[in-house]
Scaffold this motif. Structure first.
Motif, PDB file in Angstrom:
ATOM      1  N   GLN A  74      -1.259 -97.698  60.568  1.00  0.00           N
ATOM      2  CA  GLN A  74      -0.706 -97.816  59.223  1.00  0.00           C
ATOM      3  C   GLN A  74      -0.244 -96.452  58.735  1.00  0.00           C
ATOM      4  O   GLN A  74      -0.820 -95.428  59.076  1.00  0.00           O
ATOM      5  CB  GLN A  74      -1.739 -98.405  58.262  1.00  0.00           C
ATOM      6  N   GLY A  75       0.829 -96.477  57.954  1.00  0.00           N
ATOM      7  CA  GLY A  75       1.393 -95.224  57.475  1.00  0.00           C
ATOM      8  C   GLY A  75       2.843 -95.412  57.077  1.00  0.00           C
ATOM      9  O   GLY A  75       3.210 -96.402  56.440  1.00  0.00           O
ATOM     10  N   VAL A  76       3.691 -94.467  57.506  1.00  0.00           N
ATOM     11  CA  VAL A  76       5.104 -94.464  57.126  1.00  0.00           C
ATOM     12  C   VAL A  76       5.953 -94.183  58.360  1.00  0.00           C
ATOM     13  O   VAL A  76       5.589 -93.369  59.210  1.00  0.00           O
ATOM     14  CB  VAL A  76       5.386 -93.398  56.045  1.00  0.00           C
ATOM     15  N   LEU A 157       4.538 -98.898  57.276  1.00  0.00           N
ATOM     16  CA  LEU A 157       3.909 -99.357  58.513  1.00  0.00           C
ATOM     17  C   LEU A 157       2.543 -99.945  58.202  1.00  0.00           C
ATOM     18  O   LEU A 157       1.691 -99.278  57.620  1.00  0.00           O
ATOM     19  CB  LEU A 157       3.759 -98.184  59.490  1.00  0.00           C
ATOM     20  N   GLN A 158       2.344-101.205  58.586  1.00  0.00           N
ATOM     21  CA  GLN A 158       1.060-101.873  58.399  1.00  0.00           C
ATOM     22  C   GLN A 158       0.733-102.680  59.651  1.00  0.00           C
ATOM     23  O   GLN A 158       1.568-103.445  60.132  1.00  0.00           O
ATOM     24  CB  GLN A 158       1.085-102.803  57.180  1.00  0.00           C
ATOM     25  N   ILE A 187      12.935 -91.045  65.457  1.00  0.00           N
ATOM     26  CA  ILE A 187      11.957 -91.920  64.817  1.00  0.00           C
ATOM     27  C   ILE A 187      10.673 -91.120  64.627  1.00  0.00           C
ATOM     28  O   ILE A 187      10.103 -90.608  65.594  1.00  0.00           O
ATOM     29  CB  ILE A 187      11.666 -93.175  65.664  1.00  0.00           C
ATOM     30  N   HIS A 188      10.232 -90.997  63.389  1.00  0.00           N
ATOM     31  CA  HIS A 188       9.007 -90.255  63.073  1.00  0.00           C
ATOM     32  C   HIS A 188       8.007 -91.216  62.444  1.00  0.00           C
ATOM     33  O   HIS A 188       8.331 -91.934  61.494  1.00  0.00           O
ATOM     34  CB  HIS A 188       9.308 -89.106  62.112  1.00  0.00           C
ATOM     35  N   VAL A 189       6.792 -91.226  62.998  1.00  0.00           N
ATOM     36  CA  VAL A 189       5.723 -92.097  62.503  1.00  0.00           C
ATOM     37  C   VAL A 189       4.562 -91.219  62.064  1.00  0.00           C
ATOM     38  O   VAL A 189       4.145 -90.323  62.802  1.00  0.00           O
ATOM     39  CB  VAL A 189       5.250 -93.087  63.590  1.00  0.00           C
ATOM     40  N   GLN A 190       4.047 -91.475  60.879  1.00  0.00           N
ATOM     41  CA  GLN A 190       2.928 -90.687  60.372  1.00  0.00           C
ATOM     42  C   GLN A 190       1.938 -91.604  59.666  1.00  0.00           C
ATOM     43  O   GLN A 190       2.327 -92.478  58.896  1.00  0.00           O
ATOM     44  CB  GLN A 190       3.413 -89.609  59.407  1.00  0.00           C
ATOM     45  N   GLY A 191       0.657 -91.399  59.952  1.00  0.00           N
ATOM     46  CA  GLY A 191      -0.371 -92.216  59.318  1.00  0.00           C
ATOM     47  C   GLY A 191      -1.673 -92.140  60.084  1.00  0.00           C
ATOM     48  O   GLY A 191      -1.948 -91.160  60.779  1.00  0.00           O
TER      49      GLY A 191
END
Length: 229
Positions: A74-76, A157-158, A187-191
Motif C-alpha cells: 500500500q502506498g502511492v 496503491l492498496q 514507474i515509481h512506487v512508494q509505501g
C-alpha cells in the motif's frame, strides 16, 4: 465498416519491450521502488483523424507488474513520461473515444493552418545544426500534449493493486511518433513493503497488548486495600 466491438478486439496492445534502471530502497517502515519501462512505438495502436496521427496504448497491466515486483502493498504510484510530445491520461480504453473523438477534438483546437511560435524557422535551423539534423516543426503536437493529459499520473496503491474506477485505465499517448522507435516511462512506487507491513502490524499488536497489560497492573497496584480490624 467494422462494428465498435470488433474494432476494440483488433487493436494491438501497448508492448513494453524491456524494463531498465530499477531502484529499491527501504527506510524504516517505508519502501520505494523505481523502474523504467521502454515502449515500442511501432507496436502501439495508431489512428489518424483530420491529419492528426496519434499512437496510444494501455499501460495499466505494465504498471501492475512493476507494483508486484516492488513487493509494496500500500502506498502511492507515480507514472511519468520522459517526453514533451507524449502524455498520460486516466480515462476509458474505448475505441470510439480513442480512434475518433480525441483526434477530432485536438484538431479543432489546434488547426494545422495557423502558425506556431515553437516552429520558428530560425530556431529550427539552429536546432538542426546543433542538436538534431531531423528536427521538425511540431508546435501543434506540444500544444495537444499539454491539453490532452499530464506528463505524470499519481495513483493510490492498496493491496498491491492500483486503485482505479470501473472504466479507468492508464493510457499513454504519443502525438509525434514519426521517426521515433521507443519511448520511456518511469514507474515509481512508494509505501509499505510486504514484510514491513507484517512486522509493523506485529509490532503494533505487541505494544497494544503491552499497554493493556501495563494498565491492568497499574489498576491492581493502585487498588485501595481494606483494613481489617
Amino acid at each position: 465498416m467494422q462494428p465498435l466491438e470488433l474494432l476494440s478486439n483488433t487493436r494491438r496492445r501497448c508492448i513494453v519491450v524491456k524494463r531498465t534502471r530499477y531502484f529499491f530502497e527501504e527506510r524504516g517502515y517505508m519502501a520505494s521502488y523505481s523502474q523504467d519501462i521502454v515502449i515500442d512505438v511501432d507496436r502501439l495502436n495508431k489512428t489518424e483523424v483530420f491529419g492528426v496521427s496519434i499512437r496510444w496504448g494501455n499501460l495499466t497491466k505494465a504498471i501492475g507488474k512493476v507494483v508486484l515486483q516492488s513487493k509494496i502493498v500500500q502506498g502511492v504510484i507515480l507514472a511519468q513520461s520522459h517526453h514533451t510530445t507524449t502524455t498520460l491520461l486516466l480515462n476509458e480504453d474505448e475505441s470510439g473515444l480513442l480512434e475518433t473523438d480525441i483526434g477530432k477534438m485536438l484538431r479543432r483546437l489546434f488547426p494545422a493552418v495557423i502558425r506556431y511560435a515553437h516552429d520558428d524557422e530560425e530556431r529550427l535551423a539552429y536546432l538542426r545544426k546543433t542538436v538534431d539534423p531531423e528536427e521538425h516543426g511540431n508546435g501543434d503536437r506540444h500544444c495537444m500534449a499539454a491539453l490532452l493529459g499530464q506528463p505524470s499520473i499519481p495513483l493510490v496503491l492498496q493491496g498491491s493493486t492500483p486503485v482505479l474506477g470501473r472504466w479507468q485505465s492508464v493510457l499513454f499517448f504519443d502525438l509525434d511518433a514519426e521517426g521515433r522507435h521507443t519511448r520511456r516511462v518511469t514507474i515509481h512506487v512508494q509505501g509499505d513493503g510486504r514484510l514491513l507491513v507484517f512486522f509493523g502490524r506485529l509490532k503494533n499488536a505487541f505494544f497494544s497488548l503491552w499497554r493493556k497489560s501495563s494498565r491492568v497492573r497499574d489498576e491492581e497496584n493502585f487498588r485501595p486495600h481494606t483494613v481489617q480490624n
